[in-house]
Design an enzyme around this catalytic site. Sequence first.
Site, PDB file in Angstrom:
ATOM      1  N   HIS A 458     -12.221 -28.840 -14.058  1.00  0.00           N
ATOM      2  CA  HIS A 458     -10.987 -29.136 -13.628  1.00  0.00           C
ATOM      3  C   HIS A 458      -9.905 -28.274 -13.633  1.00  0.00           C
ATOM      4  O   HIS A 458      -9.101 -27.804 -12.965  1.00  0.00           O
ATOM      5  CB  HIS A 458     -10.494 -30.441 -14.476  1.00  0.00           C
ATOM      6  CG  HIS A 458      -9.391 -31.281 -14.178  1.00  0.00           C
ATOM      7  ND1 HIS A 458      -8.957 -32.104 -13.385  1.00  0.00           N
ATOM      8  CD2 HIS A 458      -8.051 -30.773 -14.561  1.00  0.00           C
ATOM      9  CE1 HIS A 458      -7.818 -32.402 -13.547  1.00  0.00           C
ATOM     10  NE2 HIS A 458      -7.151 -31.562 -14.186  1.00  0.00           N
ATOM     11  N   GLU A 459      -9.749 -27.605 -15.096  1.00  0.00           N
ATOM     12  CA  GLU A 459      -8.672 -26.849 -15.270  1.00  0.00           C
ATOM     13  C   GLU A 459      -8.806 -25.559 -14.282  1.00  0.00           C
ATOM     14  O   GLU A 459      -7.790 -24.784 -13.900  1.00  0.00           O
ATOM     15  CB  GLU A 459      -8.504 -26.224 -16.515  1.00  0.00           C
ATOM     16  CG  GLU A 459      -8.165 -27.521 -17.594  1.00  0.00           C
ATOM     17  CD  GLU A 459      -7.009 -28.263 -17.328  1.00  0.00           C
ATOM     18  OE1 GLU A 459      -6.128 -27.438 -16.729  1.00  0.00           O
ATOM     19  OE2 GLU A 459      -6.747 -29.359 -17.487  1.00  0.00           O
ATOM     20  N   HIS A 462      -7.032 -25.880 -11.077  1.00  0.00           N
ATOM     21  CA  HIS A 462      -5.589 -25.494 -11.126  1.00  0.00           C
ATOM     22  C   HIS A 462      -5.505 -24.056 -11.037  1.00  0.00           C
ATOM     23  O   HIS A 462      -4.734 -23.335 -10.404  1.00  0.00           O
ATOM     24  CB  HIS A 462      -4.905 -25.975 -12.550  1.00  0.00           C
ATOM     25  CG  HIS A 462      -4.695 -27.270 -12.673  1.00  0.00           C
ATOM     26  ND1 HIS A 462      -3.878 -27.876 -11.734  1.00  0.00           N
ATOM     27  CD2 HIS A 462      -5.079 -28.293 -13.484  1.00  0.00           C
ATOM     28  CE1 HIS A 462      -3.931 -29.206 -12.029  1.00  0.00           C
ATOM     29  NE2 HIS A 462      -4.478 -29.293 -13.337  1.00  0.00           N
ATOM     30  N   HIS A 465      -5.729 -22.908  -7.617  1.00  0.00           N
ATOM     31  CA  HIS A 465      -4.498 -22.955  -6.910  1.00  0.00           C
ATOM     32  C   HIS A 465      -3.732 -22.125  -6.880  1.00  0.00           C
ATOM     33  O   HIS A 465      -2.799 -21.676  -6.060  1.00  0.00           O
ATOM     34  CB  HIS A 465      -4.088 -24.463  -7.248  1.00  0.00           C
ATOM     35  CG  HIS A 465      -3.082 -25.131  -6.392  1.00  0.00           C
ATOM     36  ND1 HIS A 465      -2.665 -26.473  -6.710  1.00  0.00           N
ATOM     37  CD2 HIS A 465      -2.684 -25.156  -5.051  1.00  0.00           C
ATOM     38  CE1 HIS A 465      -1.828 -26.753  -5.805  1.00  0.00           C
ATOM     39  NE2 HIS A 465      -1.759 -25.850  -4.684  1.00  0.00           N
TER      40      HIS A 465
END
Length: 673
Positions: A458-459, A462, A465
């Site tokens: 998940h991290e 980020h 991104h």
Amino acid sequence: MPNPLLEPSTLPFEFPDYSAIETPHYLEAIGHGIQIQLLELRAIAHNVDDVTFENTFVAMERSGAMLRRSIMAYWTVFSAHGTDDLREFDPQIQSMVSDHQDAIHLDDALFSRLVSLDATTLSGEDARLVSETLRRFRAAGAELDPTNKAELRALNSQITDLSSEYSAKLLGAMNEAAVHFTDAAELDGLSANELASAADAARKAGHDGGYLLTLVLPTGQPLLQRLTVSATRRRLFEASVNRGQHGENRTLELGAQMASLRSKRAGLLGFATHAEVVLQGATAPDLTAVSQRLVELVVPAVANARAEAAELEKISESSIQPWDWAFYSAAVARERYTLDTAALREYFELDAVITNGVFAAATRLYGITFSERFDLPRYHPQVRIWEVFNEDGTTLGLFLGDYFARPTKAGGAWMNSIRESSSLLGELPVVTNTLNIPAPATDSPALVSLDEVTTLFHEFGHALHGLFSNGVYPSLSGTSVPRDFVEYPSQVNEMWALHPAVLPGYAVHTETGAPLPEGTVQTLEASALWGEGFATTEYLSAAVLDLAWHSLTEGELISDPLAFEEQVLTEAGLIPDLVPSRYRTGYFKHIFDGGYSAGYYSYIWSEVLDADTVQWFTENGGATRENGERFRTELLSRGNTRDPLESYEIFRGRAALIEPLLVRRGLTKGKQA
């Protein structure tokens, strides 16, 4: 020593020289940076030349170089390694930065020049920069009269001070709430490595012996699944839910005061509630739409949770208590699906998950590769640094991983940027992932749970991104998107954790080297809906609580935060006595010190896009370079350079549908657990 932050770093990527930076350097450099940017902005505001896009909006994007590098270096180290001396300086730094933002957004001459530009001939990212800049100024009060601007400044200052105080007290409450045990028998169910880690934590905390269980930020503590002694589970659970309620680290009134001041500020800005202010810059159309979605989800989620509780009572042979839920839920999973999630830890060694899982998936999808660097100064010895390369060998940026819990680190997991991508400034991104995985005992492997594996993916979503950002202007780059969109790319990246093209590369037994037992993934998929009632209900409780705090009317102050919390959740049809909120008021860092005020709904809002995207990948061949390139080009690289929902629709070929989310969460007829 000279202050390294006063000049651009000479290290690669202009990486901060953390080995030479001392705590007072941050304060000095941020102060200097503020003064320099104010002079730069004053020159823009009073420029006698005709206003142009270049001499106004672009000039603003170029301003504040010293402040930008200083504050980003500071925010990274403060949240991840907030030593006592840093925490002593933090209230002053936060106040300076808040006052500076007001000085910018409430400057009449600057705003007058901005709005005087005829932007009708602009297009693309240039037009987006104008519209987003003007939106931010107006939302910050640029159109208020002088009297109201003065009041707004005072309110912003008070809110910033309270937020800083909340953060400091919460860290103290987290450390204070760690549970000490003297007898290893009380911790039956933990592995030898976990006991050794708990004993090491006790020694480091100053205990003469015994075992210390530290807390993670959410209500649910991972160890509750495996601790066999109910009294032990109860101690750990109650330590978790009571954080921020007692003594010098009590945070409840701070949260209530912040919510009250935010409502007063909303009235000053012409809105009924703080939530309405926040939603002006969101992808959600309005507060009614958000509230309606949450209400629609509560009834089926609670029904599922009650059905799960009935199943748990069969196996526990008594009324289920909230501290026993995770333990018996795991037991049901073992019985119904022959699934022992605790045993999976032996297959998930941290370095293998990072290198052969998280990184390998990114290589497969996007062609990027990673090379660990040991030549750059770290703010803590546990930090690791990798240079990231595009498929053609060109450098993409730097990635930092800081994975282990420590007393100086804020709770939870997050991504941060030390440097953002911007072609205007010629800067490559430097991004971080920070987690709170319990550090292993010396010479023991760092094993992680399945939930922690998901968090790692998940991290890193980020991080991608931020790394893939391909914009011109720094204020539109990377994760600088609406709050209810920012979680979407990270949630999508979770899909690769158990993907058959990725999982075998990292999931091997740490002692034998054997792969996961045959059928494990199928069992996990079959059990996917089990526990979704609980998970959705605890999440919705937090989202509802957040909106309740930030839907107060102007100046309304809640005198009893715990009673307010209970009333709000019960009236919404939730069941806090059985399924407590994922975060309670006393430790809801996201909304009182994390930028998510009136925005915690974002996770479920973004999950609509996420579930629809997972469906797209599945229908189009899964983890292929072609699919990855499309996702990178049309969405991840775009940041806020165009409307994020436009980027989504260009990538997906249509607007998102909610049905994939309802199926995933077991919220459609016939799909309940």
